[in-house]
Design a protein around this motif. Structure first.
Motif, PDB file in Angstrom:
ATOM      1  N   ALA A  61       0.837  -1.200   0.000  1.00 56.55           N
ATOM      2  CA  ALA A  61       0.000   0.000   0.000  1.00 56.55           C
ATOM      3  C   ALA A  61       0.872   1.252   0.000  1.00 56.55           C
ATOM      4  O   ALA A  61       0.580   2.235  -0.697  1.00 56.55           O
ATOM      5  CB  ALA A  61      -0.924  -0.007   1.214  1.00 56.55           C
ATOM      6  N   TYR A  62       1.952   1.210   0.780  1.00 58.23           N
ATOM      7  CA  TYR A  62       2.878   2.342   0.801  1.00 58.23           C
ATOM      8  C   TYR A  62       3.558   2.506  -0.556  1.00 58.23           C
ATOM      9  O   TYR A  62       3.676   3.629  -1.072  1.00 58.23           O
ATOM     10  CB  TYR A  62       3.940   2.125   1.883  1.00 58.23           C
ATOM     11  N   ALA A  63       3.980   1.396  -1.147  1.00 58.93           N
ATOM     12  CA  ALA A  63       4.636   1.449  -2.453  1.00 58.93           C
ATOM     13  C   ALA A  63       3.701   2.022  -3.514  1.00 58.93           C
ATOM     14  O   ALA A  63       4.120   2.818  -4.367  1.00 58.93           O
ATOM     15  CB  ALA A  63       5.110   0.057  -2.859  1.00 58.93           C
ATOM     16  N   THR A  64       2.438   1.645  -3.450  1.00 64.55           N
ATOM     17  CA  THR A  64       1.454   2.176  -4.403  1.00 64.55           C
ATOM     18  C   THR A  64       1.250   3.670  -4.197  1.00 64.55           C
ATOM     19  O   THR A  64       1.202   4.446  -5.162  1.00 64.55           O
ATOM     20  CB  THR A  64       0.113   1.439  -4.244  1.00 64.55           C
ATOM     21  N   PRO A  69       8.369   1.433  -7.947  1.00 68.92           N
ATOM     22  CA  PRO A  69       8.371   0.246  -8.825  1.00 68.92           C
ATOM     23  C   PRO A  69       8.620  -1.027  -8.025  1.00 68.92           C
ATOM     24  O   PRO A  69       9.257  -1.012  -6.968  1.00 68.92           O
ATOM     25  CB  PRO A  69       9.537   0.524  -9.787  1.00 68.92           C
ATOM     26  N   ASP A  70       8.120  -2.151  -8.559  1.00 68.00           N
ATOM     27  CA  ASP A  70       8.255  -3.429  -7.870  1.00 68.00           C
ATOM     28  C   ASP A  70       9.700  -3.782  -7.562  1.00 68.00           C
ATOM     29  O   ASP A  70      10.000  -4.339  -6.502  1.00 68.00           O
ATOM     30  CB  ASP A  70       7.620  -4.549  -8.704  1.00 68.00           C
ATOM     31  N   ASP A  71      10.604  -3.468  -8.475  1.00 69.20           N
ATOM     32  CA  ASP A  71      11.997  -3.859  -8.267  1.00 69.20           C
ATOM     33  C   ASP A  71      12.707  -2.992  -7.235  1.00 69.20           C
ATOM     34  O   ASP A  71      13.859  -3.248  -6.892  1.00 69.20           O
ATOM     35  CB  ASP A  71      12.765  -3.840  -9.595  1.00 69.20           C
ATOM     36  N   GLN A  72      12.034  -1.961  -6.728  1.00 67.13           N
ATOM     37  CA  GLN A  72      12.637  -1.096  -5.719  1.00 67.13           C
ATOM     38  C   GLN A  72      11.918  -1.168  -4.365  1.00 67.13           C
ATOM     39  O   GLN A  72      12.302  -0.490  -3.418  1.00 67.13           O
ATOM     40  CB  GLN A  72      12.635   0.362  -6.207  1.00 67.13           C
ATOM     41  N   THR A  77      10.986   0.578   0.841  1.00 76.50           N
ATOM     42  CA  THR A  77      10.003   0.471   1.919  1.00 76.50           C
ATOM     43  C   THR A  77      10.625   0.128   3.268  1.00 76.50           C
ATOM     44  O   THR A  77       9.914   0.064   4.273  1.00 76.50           O
ATOM     45  CB  THR A  77       8.937  -0.591   1.579  1.00 76.50           C
ATOM     46  N   ASN A  78      11.915  -0.083   3.297  1.00 77.38           N
ATOM     47  CA  ASN A  78      12.593  -0.372   4.559  1.00 77.38           C
ATOM     48  C   ASN A  78      13.052   0.933   5.214  1.00 77.38           C
ATOM     49  O   ASN A  78      14.234   1.148   5.476  1.00 77.38           O
ATOM     50  CB  ASN A  78      13.790  -1.306   4.322  1.00 77.38           C
ATOM     51  N   THR A  79      12.090   1.806   5.474  1.00 71.42           N
ATOM     52  CA  THR A  79      12.368   3.124   6.027  1.00 71.42           C
ATOM     53  C   THR A  79      11.393   3.403   7.169  1.00 71.42           C
ATOM     54  O   THR A  79      10.309   2.805   7.233  1.00 71.42           O
ATOM     55  CB  THR A  79      12.204   4.213   4.964  1.00 71.42           C
TER      56      THR A  79
END
Length: 207
Positions: A61-64, A69-72, A77-79
């Motif tokens: 959800a955060y990535a969206t 991008p999926d490869d990142q 997200t490790n923040t």
């Protein structure tokens, strides 16, 4: 090799089960009169500073939201921001599950509040359960306090719950089919289980 993987999977599942099943069994010293005098006015949910959250839906959800991008995703997200975002989505689910379990249970006149402090929340991804095993569940402190003064009435540290889920290739596939047919998410199931466990402990009754 297959035997080694089987043992590794077994140990991982057992370790996860013990970690999620609650490290402390607190004694409930409240009398029935004490309990019947209380009225639950609020449930709050927060996270311990070192809380461990493994919840792919929250991360995605955060990535969206950030168009990552999926490869990142793994790196981006490790923040602290990503973790706080996931926690902000998870907290209302836990609150709703506990409130549902406690609805209509405390109907006295003394206002009390239940403060939930999450220590760990785990939904093991399918690939982990295929390779080494894993489980779903949470561990959280449940602190019942006087709503007027904030004084602690009764604390249950590290109350833990776990869901039994399929392991290995076949078990994970079967579990995926079960989950897809369910109208309730895994996170909500864990929240409900936690609420039920706390209710049963506080009121000394079983579901």
């Amino acid at each position: 090799m297959s035997r080694f993987l089987g043992l590794a999977r077994l140990f991982a599942v057992l370790a996860g089960t013990f970690a999620l099943a609650g490290c402390v069994t607190a004694k409930n010293s409240l009398s029935q009169d004490d309990i019947s005098s209380m009225k639950l006015t609020d449930v709050t949910v927060s996270f311990a500073p070192d809380a461990s959250i493994q919840w792919e839906d929250g991360i995605r959800a955060y990535a969206t939201a950030k168009a990552i991008p999926d490869d990142q995703i793994a790196t981006a997200t490790n923040t602290p921001e990503a973790k706080a975002y996931a926690q902000s989505l998870l907290a209302p689910r836990i609150k709703a599950g506990v409130e549902k379990a406690m609805a209509g249970q405390l109907n006295g006149t003394r206002p009390v509040r239940l403060n939930i402090v999450i220590r760990s929340f785990t939904i093991s991804p399918a690939i982990q359960r295929v390779v080494i095993g894993g489980g779903h569940g949470m561990v959280a402190d449940a602190n019942l306090v006087d709503a007027r003064t904030g004084a602690t009435i009764m604390a249950h540290p590290k109350l833990g719950v776990a869901l039994i889920v399929g392991q290995g290739v076949l078990g994970t596939a079967v579990q995926a089919a079960i989950d897809s047919a369910s109208t309730q998410s895994t996170a909500d199931k864990i929240a409900d289980r936690y609420g039920d466990s706390y209710r049963e402990w506080l009121l000394r009754k079983t579901s």
